[in-house]
Write an enzyme that holds these catalytic residues in place. Structure first.
Site, PDB file in Angstrom:
ATOM      1  N   TYR A  25     -10.102  12.519 -13.241  1.00 20.85           N
ATOM      2  CA  TYR A  25     -11.227  13.339 -14.670  1.00 20.85           C
ATOM      3  C   TYR A  25     -11.166  12.254 -15.905  1.00 20.85           C
ATOM      4  O   TYR A  25     -11.696  12.080 -16.856  1.00 20.85           O
ATOM      5  CB  TYR A  25     -10.593  14.418 -14.715  1.00 20.85           C
ATOM      6  N   LYS A  26      -9.408  11.473 -16.144  1.00 18.87           N
ATOM      7  CA  LYS A  26      -9.396  10.753 -17.531  1.00 18.87           C
ATOM      8  C   LYS A  26     -10.168   9.213 -16.734  1.00 18.87           C
ATOM      9  O   LYS A  26     -11.469   8.887 -17.044  1.00 18.87           O
ATOM     10  CB  LYS A  26      -7.878  10.767 -16.699  1.00 18.87           C
ATOM     11  N   ARG A  38      -3.509  11.003 -29.877  1.00 16.30           N
ATOM     12  CA  ARG A  38      -3.790  10.520 -28.548  1.00 16.30           C
ATOM     13  C   ARG A  38      -5.488   9.197 -29.492  1.00 16.30           C
ATOM     14  O   ARG A  38      -6.140  10.009 -29.693  1.00 16.30           O
ATOM     15  CB  ARG A  38      -3.635  11.098 -27.965  1.00 16.30           C
ATOM     16  N   ASP A  82       3.067   9.042 -10.359  1.00 19.32           N
ATOM     17  CA  ASP A  82       2.370   9.560 -11.653  1.00 19.32           C
ATOM     18  C   ASP A  82       1.589   8.838 -11.992  1.00 19.32           C
ATOM     19  O   ASP A  82       1.781   8.038 -12.875  1.00 19.32           O
ATOM     20  CB  ASP A  82       2.520  11.436 -11.591  1.00 19.32           C
ATOM     21  N   PHE A  99       4.769  14.273 -17.830  1.00 16.88           N
ATOM     22  CA  PHE A  99       3.956  16.042 -17.787  1.00 16.88           C
ATOM     23  C   PHE A  99       5.096  16.807 -17.097  1.00 16.88           C
ATOM     24  O   PHE A  99       5.272  16.957 -16.337  1.00 16.88           O
ATOM     25  CB  PHE A  99       2.106  15.480 -17.052  1.00 16.88           C
TER      26      PHE A  99
HETATM   27  C1  LIG Z   1       0.369  12.221 -16.182  1.00 15.11           C
HETATM   28  C2  LIG Z   1      -0.154  13.824 -15.619  1.00 15.11           C
HETATM   29  N1  LIG Z   1       0.346  14.341 -14.339  1.00 15.11           N
HETATM   30  C3  LIG Z   1      -0.283  15.750 -14.203  1.00 15.11           C
HETATM   31  C4  LIG Z   1      -1.544  16.388 -15.125  1.00 15.11           C
HETATM   32  C5  LIG Z   1      -1.796  17.729 -14.398  1.00 15.11           C
HETATM   33  O1  LIG Z   1      -3.020  17.397 -13.867  1.00 15.11           O
HETATM   34  P1  LIG Z   1      -3.586  18.853 -12.626  1.00 15.11           P
HETATM   35  O2  LIG Z   1      -3.906  19.579 -13.759  1.00 15.11           O
HETATM   36  O3  LIG Z   1      -4.640  17.897 -12.220  1.00 15.11           O
HETATM   37  O4  LIG Z   1      -2.806  19.151 -11.768  1.00 15.11           O
HETATM   38  C6  LIG Z   1      -2.038  15.639 -16.061  1.00 15.11           C
HETATM   39  C7  LIG Z   1      -2.556  16.993 -16.466  1.00 15.11           C
HETATM   40  O5  LIG Z   1      -3.598  16.345 -17.442  1.00 15.11           O
HETATM   41  C8  LIG Z   1      -1.083  14.525 -16.446  1.00 15.11           C
HETATM   42  O6  LIG Z   1      -2.347  14.087 -17.460  1.00 15.11           O
END
Ligand SMILES: Cc1ncc(COP(=O)(O)O)c(C=O)c1O
Length: 413
Positions: A227-228, A376, A202, A124
Site C-alpha cells: 500500500y505504500k 516524514r 522487510d 518497525f
Molecule cells: C516497515 C514496516 N513493517 C511492517 C509494517 C506493518 O505492516 P502490516 O500492517 O501490513 O502488518 C509497516 C506498516 O506501515 C511498516 O512500515
C-alpha cells in the site's frame, strides 16, 4: 540549482503523474505521504468496478475458476519483477506482520540449536513484536537482540559483532520507517550467511522505491506491504518471498490454501509447491487484484529510472531544507548519503506535530508525523514533481513564519 520547472519538463517519468487519480477539488494538494499510503492508480478504479460489478456481481462463485484462485501467484509473479525474484517465489497474502511471523518462525525452526534473532531499533514496532512472539513460541532459550542505533543510521558495526554461531535469523527493515536509513542488502545478507544464519528483509519502505535484486544477493526470505510505493490501496495484502533454494522451510500456520489441492478437502493434504505452501486461508480477491495496476506502472517505469528520480527529488529537498528550514528550527534526521537513504526524508522540529497539522489544514501539503518530533516527507517518483518539492518547502516556510505552529499546537482533533 536548476529550475524545478525545467527538471519537470525534462523528467522521463513525468507522464506517470497522470496515471494516478488527482481530486479536481484539491488542485493545490501536494501529497508527500506516498510512503504511507500511495495514490490510487486510475486503472485501479476501472478494475475495481469490473471486479465488483462483473466478476463478483456477475460471475459469482464461478470467478474462482476464472482467475481468482491463481491471483495471489499471478500478482506475486508480476511483483517478483520488481524485487529480482523468480516465478513461484512471491505470493500475496495476509498482512506484513503475519507474513513476517510465518517467515521468521520457519527460519528459526530451520536453525535448531541457534537461539538468537538479531534486529535493530530502527525496525518497525510490529516487526519487533512479531519477532518476539516467534522467539517466545520457539522456547525459553530463544531471544530477540535489538541493536541500538543513533536513531538515524543503522548500527553497522554492532550488527557485524552481534551475528555469530548463536544467530538463527537476522531480520531488518531494508529502509527504516522513521529515518529512511537503507541497509546494504548485499553486505548484511552475506554477513548473516557467513555465520550460518538466515536473513529476512522487510521491504515495506523500499519496494517500488529502491531497486532490489533478491536472488542476485541470495536473500532467503522477504516480506513487504503493497500500500505504500506500490499503490495497492489501503490495507492491501502483503507479499512474501521465499527463496526456491529453501524448499524445506515449513509454514507455521498450515491451512487449506497452502495445500496442493484445497478443493480436495483432505485433512492430510500434501503441501503446495513453492511459496504457495506459505498460504493459509482464502485470498482477499478484490484487494489482491487491485495491487496489480500499481505494480505494472512501476514495471513500465523501470526501477532504475524510479530510483534516479527518487534520489534527485530527495537531494533537492535536503538542499532546500538546509537553506530555508534549518534556520527555522528544523533538522534533517535522515542519512545524507543517498546510497544509504530510501525515498523519504525525515525532519526534526520541536513542534513537528503542529507544523504537520498547519501544513495539512492551511497549506494543502500532506507529510506525516511520527511522534514525538519527526515529520516524514515521502517522494513517490511516479507522481511527485520537482515543483512539488520546491512548493512544499516554500509552504513550510510560510506556515512557520506565519505563526502556524501556535495555531495548531495542542491535541489533534
Ligand atoms: C516497515 C514496516 N513493517 C511492517 C509494517 C506493518 O505492516 P502490516 O500492517 O501490513 O502488518 C509497516 C506498516 O506501515 C511498516 O512500515
Amino acid at each position: 540549482m536548476p529550475d524545478a520547472a525545467d527538471l519537470d519538463a525534462a523528467d522521463p517519468l513525468a507522464g506517470f503523474r497522470y496515471e494516478f487519480f488527482h481530486d479536481a477539488s484539491e488542485p493545490n494538494l501536494i501529497y508527500l505521504d506516498g510512503n504511507s499510503l500511495g495514490r490510487m492508480p486510475r486503472r485501479a478504479a476501472d478494475l475495481a468496478a469490473d471486479l465488483v460489478n462483473d466478476q463478483w456481481g456477475g460471475r459469482l462463485i464461478r470467478g474462482w475458476n476464472e482467475g481468482w484462485f491463481d491471483l495471489p501467484n499471478r500478482v506475486g509473479d508480476r511483483l517478483a519483477g520488481l524485487v529480482g525474484a523468480s516465478a513461484g517465489e512471491v505470493m500475496l497474502a495476509d498482512s506484513t506482520s503475519v507474513c513476517l511471523y510465518k517467515a521468521a518462525a520457519a527460519a528459526v525452526a530451520a536453525r535448531p540449536g541457534r537461539t538468537r534473532i538479531i534486529t535493530d531499533d530502527l525496525n518497525f514496532p510490529s516487526d519487533v513484536q512479531v519477532l518476539r512472539a516467534v522467539a517466545r513460541a520457539a522456547g525459553p532459550d530463544h531471544e530477540v537482540v535489538v541493536l541500538g542505533s543513533d536513531g538515524v543510521h543503522g548500527p553497522d558495526e554492532l550488527l557485524a559483532d552481534a551475528i555469530d554461531d548463536t544467530t538463527a535469523l537476522v531480520s531488518l527493515s531494508h529502509v527504516a520507517y522513521r529515518s529512511g536509513w537503507c541497509w546494504d542488502l548485499d553486505a548484511v545478507t552475506a554477513l548473516a550467511h557467513q555465520a550460518g544464519a538466515l536473513v529476512l528483509w522487510d521491504l515495506c519502505h523500499s519496494v517500488g522505491a529502491v531497486p532490489i535484486d533478491l536472488n542476485a544477493v541470495g536473500v532467503d526470505l522477504a516480506v513487504g506491504c503493497t500500500y505504500k510505493y506500490l499503490n495497492g490501496g489501503p490495507g492491501s495484502p502483503a507479499f512474501l518471498f521465499v527463496s526456491s533454494g529453501l524448499p524445506d522451510l515449513v509454514n507455521p500456520i498450515d491451512g487449506w490454501y497452502g495445500s496442493d489441492d484445497p478443493m480436495a478437502f483432505e485433512f492430510d493434504a500434501e503441501r503446495a509447491p513453492g511459496v504457495n505452501r506459505f498460504m493459509t486461508g482464502s485470498p482477499p480477491v478484490v484487494s489482491t487484484a487491485l495491487v496489480e495496476p500499481g505494480v505494472d506502472l512501476l514495471l513500465e517505469a523501470g526501477m532504475d529510472r524510479v530510483r534516479d528520480k527518487s534520489v534527485a527529488l530527495s537531494e533537492r529537498f535536503i538542499t532546500l531544507v538546509d537553506a530555508r528550514l534549518v534556520p527555522l528550527g528544523f533538522e534533517v534526521r535522515s542519512p545524507r548519503d543517498h546510497q544509504r537513504r530510501g525515498s523519504h526524508v525525515s525532519l526534526f522540529h520541536p513542534d513537528a506535530q503542529a507544523v504537520g497539522q498547519a501544513l495539512i489544514h492551511e497549506e494543502s501539503v500532506i507529510p506525516d508525523f511520527r511522534p514525538p518530533d519527526l515529520l516524514r516527507f515521502g517522494f513517490a517518483p511516479l507522481y511527485t514533481s520537482f515543483s512539488d518539492v520546491d512548493e512544499a518547502v516554500s509552504r513550510t516556510v510560510r506556515v512557520v513564519e506565519g505563526g502556524g505552529v501556535d495555531r495548531w499546537r495542542g491535541p489533534v482533533a
